[in-house]
Design an enzyme around this catalytic site. Structure first.
Site, mmCIF file in Angstrom:
data_model
loop_
_atom_site.group_PDB
_atom_site.id
_atom_site.type_symbol
_atom_site.label_atom_id
_atom_site.label_comp_id
_atom_site.label_asym_id
_atom_site.label_seq_id
_atom_site.Cartn_x
_atom_site.Cartn_y
_atom_site.Cartn_z
ATOM 1 N N LYS A 76 -26.440 -22.224 18.272
ATOM 2 C CA LYS A 76 -27.294 -21.084 17.927
ATOM 3 C C LYS A 76 -28.076 -20.639 19.159
ATOM 4 O O LYS A 76 -28.573 -21.489 19.919
ATOM 5 C CB LYS A 76 -28.240 -21.501 16.789
ATOM 6 C CG LYS A 76 -29.088 -20.370 16.218
ATOM 7 C CD LYS A 76 -29.896 -20.859 15.013
ATOM 8 C CE LYS A 76 -30.749 -19.774 14.380
ATOM 9 N NZ LYS A 76 -31.500 -20.249 13.204
ATOM 10 N N SER A 151 -31.097 -17.486 8.985
ATOM 11 C CA SER A 151 -30.926 -16.813 10.252
ATOM 12 C C SER A 151 -29.722 -17.307 11.059
ATOM 13 O O SER A 151 -29.248 -16.603 11.933
ATOM 14 C CB SER A 151 -32.185 -16.973 11.101
ATOM 15 O OG SER A 151 -32.408 -18.343 11.427
ATOM 16 N N SER A 175 -32.682 -21.558 6.952
ATOM 17 C CA SER A 175 -31.827 -20.785 7.846
ATOM 18 C C SER A 175 -30.463 -21.368 8.185
ATOM 19 O O SER A 175 -29.619 -20.649 8.702
ATOM 20 C CB SER A 175 -32.559 -20.534 9.154
ATOM 21 O OG SER A 175 -33.229 -19.322 9.065
HETATM 22 N N1 GLN Z 1 -35.599 -16.898 5.933
HETATM 23 C C1 GLN Z 1 -36.770 -17.575 6.384
HETATM 24 C C2 GLN Z 1 -37.547 -16.623 7.258
HETATM 25 O O1 GLN Z 1 -37.245 -15.505 7.241
HETATM 26 C C3 GLN Z 1 -36.396 -18.840 7.076
HETATM 27 C C4 GLN Z 1 -35.955 -18.679 8.461
HETATM 28 C C5 GLN Z 1 -35.534 -19.986 9.097
HETATM 29 O O2 GLN Z 1 -35.276 -20.971 8.395
HETATM 30 N N2 GLN Z 1 -35.520 -20.000 10.417
HETATM 31 O O3 GLN Z 1 -38.446 -16.968 7.954
#
Ligand code: GLN
Length: 465
Positions: A76, A151, A175
């Site tokens: 990532k 994400s 994410s």
């Molecule tokens: N969807 C969550 C957010 O928008 C989690 C993001 C993540 O786990 N990095 O912050």
């Protein structure tokens, strides 16, 4: 037709048996990655990959024992690899080339992994759909008109589409697990601290962990074994517990099938419970666990407050994008979603909002106690990994999408996503497994039982191996 090598364990075995060379294995993954039209990658690294394959070949000749010999891995793009740009999918870091590697990458490389490329994500890992990258969104390999989730959408899509045998994601509130569910793959959010965060670009340090993402539970376990363990460069890091396996027939599993999810998800939970029961586990339904809306609200307050401090380093002075003054740099360098979080975080931390942050922390403490209590009564909680299968761009519920996954980040407990079935539209649906801290071994055993009962999961192209 010769069976294509897709997984970590297949790659390791083929190279060990001499059926494939590191260079050859690398070539087939790289050619798929090179044809990626899903937007899974921000940067491809074929030169690093071939150089890595040559070095693995030499190390094997010298008799080194490499647990991940020649395994192509995608990382990532918020995890640093020395000499390869690390953008966080933001204009702010569009040209940032780190001088050092994350501990996880050093460990993978030492074990014989080679780098395929850096994967696309929601800007600074803030998002649930994979749509907010400065470089464009990620598409779902099972249906291009759907999102891959976020994400870590690029990491999930890359593995599902056979561009890498494994990838690393990060998970602050779901994410890695949510995109894994959308893309039909496995992801583990490890017990907080068991994987070093050194070299992960920080978003919300009290919540996040780096995660293995793979096609099978066995592969996730292989990667976790290599990347976990205390690291002097991350003072929150600890060693994982020695694997204390438990036979599936001796497991007590709670099935939590809450309202507020689609029929597909309820069906996948029912199927997974049946598979675990057929494997000999004792499964009990529970009516209530926690309120996902509360978990999501606490998550947003805590993560945004932390982000307003961790992202204050981007002022255009030391590194990254600069537009002259710090405020113009931040105004032009960050996307709208990131700026919204920073405003929320700054407010939560003001004197007016101060009571808000305090309240969020006390709710967090309550959720931690609840998670500890329920995970001490059952070996595994079987619950939703996401509210639905992959949606179309623009149709997501935003951060609220992660109400079910946030609990494991808030409480530091480990959680595994395992794909269960394709729905009527041919889209993957996964389930979540949650356990007490340091009990990854139990999650792996339950996940493997689901896989065995389920059989091979169909690849996006439709073929089943
Ligand atoms: N969807 C969550 C957010 O928008 C989690 C993001 C993540 O786990 N990095 O912050």
């Amino acid at each position: 037709m010769k069976k294509e090598i897709r997984t970590v364990s297949e790659t390791v075995k083929a190279i060990k048996d001499g059926a494939a060379s590191p260079d050859g294995a690398c070539r087939s993954f790289l050619s798929r990655a090179g044809n990626d039209t899903l937007g899974a990658f921000i940067t491809l690294t074929p030169e690093e990959a071939y150089r890595g394959a040559v070095s693995v070949e030499e190390r094997l000749k010298n008799g080194e024992d490499l647990p991940l010999a020649g395994v192509p891995v995608a990382v990532k793009d918020n995890i640093c690899v020395a000499g390869v740009r690390c953008t966080c999918a933001s204009r702010m870091l569009g040209n940032y080339v780190p001088a050092y590697s994350a501990t996880v990458w050093e460990r993978l490389e030492r074990a014989g992994a080679v780098l395929v490329g850096k994967t696309n994500l929601d800007e600074f890992a803030m998002g649930s759909s994979g749509e907010t990258s400065f470089f464009g969104g990620v598409r779902n390999p099972y249906d291009r008109s759907r999102v891959a989730g976020g994400s870590s959408g690029g990491s999930a899509a890359a593995v599902a589409a056979g561009c890498a045998a494994a990838s690393l994601g990060s998970d602050t509130g779901g994410s890695s697990r949510l995109p894994a569910s959308f893309c039909g793959i496995v992801a583990l959010k490890p017990t907080y601290g068991t994987v070093s965060r050194f070299g992960l670009v920080s978003f919300a340090p009290s919540l996040e962990q780096i995660c293995p993402m793979t096609l099978t539970v066995e592969d996730t376990e292989l990667i976790y074994r290599v990347i976990s363990g205390a690291d002097p460069r991350d003072m929150t890091s600890v060693d994982p517990a020695p694997a204390e396996g438990k036979q599936i027939s001796r497991m007590n599993i709670a099935l939590w099938s809450p309202p507020g999810v689609t029929e597909d998800v309820t069906g996948a939970l029912r199927d997974a419970a049946g598979m675990l029961e057929a494997s000999g586990a004792h499964v009990t339904g529970i009516d209530s666990f926690f309120d996902p809306a509360e978990a999501a609200a606490v998550y947003i307050a805590v993560s945004s407050a932390e982000a307003s401090s961790t992202l204050s380093r981007y002022d255009g002075i030391r590194y990254g994008f600069s537009a002259g003054t710090p405020s113009r740099t931040r105004g032009e360098g960050f996307g709208e979603g990131v700026k919204d979080r920073l405003v929320t975080g700054a407010y939560v931390l003001t004197e007016d909002g101060g009571s808000l942050y305090g309240r969020a922390l006390s709710h967090r403490a309550r959720l931690v106690a609840l998670a500890e209590e329920v995970t001490s009564r059952y070996d595994v909680i079987l619950m939703p990994a996401a509210r639905s299968a992959a949606h179309r761009p623009g149709d997501g519920a935003g951060p609220a999408e992660d109400g079910f996954s946030d609990i494991s980040n808030l409480s530091g407990t480990p959680s595994l996503t395992v794909p269960v079935k394709l729905n009527g539209d041919g889209l993957p649906v996964g389930v979540g497994l949650l356990a007490a801290r340091f009990r990854e071994a139990v999650l792996f055993a339950a996940g493997r039982a689901i896989e065995r009962a389920r059989g091979a999961f169909p690849h996006p192209s439709g073929e089943v191996e």
